[in-house]
Structures are given as structure tokens and as C-alpha cells.
Write a protein that holds these residues in place. Structure first.
Motif: not given
Length: 95
Positions: A13-19, A43-47
Motif C-alpha cells: 500500500q505504501a508503494q501505491l501511496d508514494a506514487q 532496493n527501490g522498495v519503501l520499508v
């Protein structure tokens, strides 16, 4: 749902929201703009994401472990509980 599954869902969900330019704080769960958060990417992923409000009121310690990332937050001010009486209301606030 176990904690690993919850973490995977949060990351997705954070990846989608960050976009969209919005992120949810991992501490208070409130949405904030990317310009109002501290984010940790691997590695390109929000953690991990922390809003400015939580960052200014907590000491945050990040540590890498064999199983992932350990994050600990400690409030900078004590929690004050006032009005403790039998059957009465309790007023809880940060000092």
C-alpha cells in the motif's frame, strides 16, 4: 493476520501511496505528503515512513537485523495522567 503479512500489506500500500505523493506514518497511521515524511527505501522498495510530527516528538532508532529492520521509537516527553479518581474521567496528555 500475522505481523509479517501485515508488514507486506503495508509495504504494498505504501508503494501505491508514494506514487500518488502520500504516505502513511508507521507510528500514528496518519497520511502525510512525501514532503512531510522521513522515508527509508531499500532496493527501490519503501520499508519505513515517519511523519514530521512523530519524528519531532520521538527519538527513533533504526537497526538492521538478520531478519530485517528493527525500528524503536521513544517519546521525548513523559506521558502525564491526570484526574485519576473512582468513576471519573481521565485526562491523558504528553507533558
Amino acid at each position: 493476520m500475522d505481523s509479517n503479512a501485515l508488514n507486506r500489506v503495508w509495504v504494498q500500500q505504501a508503494q501505491l501511496d508514494a506514487q500518488r505523493g502520500v504516505i502513511e506514518c508507521r507510528m500514528c497511521r496518519r497520511p502525510s505528503g512525501l514532503d512531510e515524511t522521513i522515508t527509508l527505501w531499500r532496493n527501490g522498495v519503501l520499508v519505513f515512513a515517519l511523519c514530521d510530527r512523530c519524528a519531532t516528538s520521538h527519538d527513533i532508532n533504526l537497526r538492521s537485523t538478520d531478519s530485517g529492520l528493527e525500528v524503536r521509537g521513544r517519546p521525548r516527553t513523559p506521558l502525564v495522567v491526570r484526574g485519576m479518581s473512582a468513576g471519573g474521567d481521565v485526562d491523558v496528555r504528553r507533558a
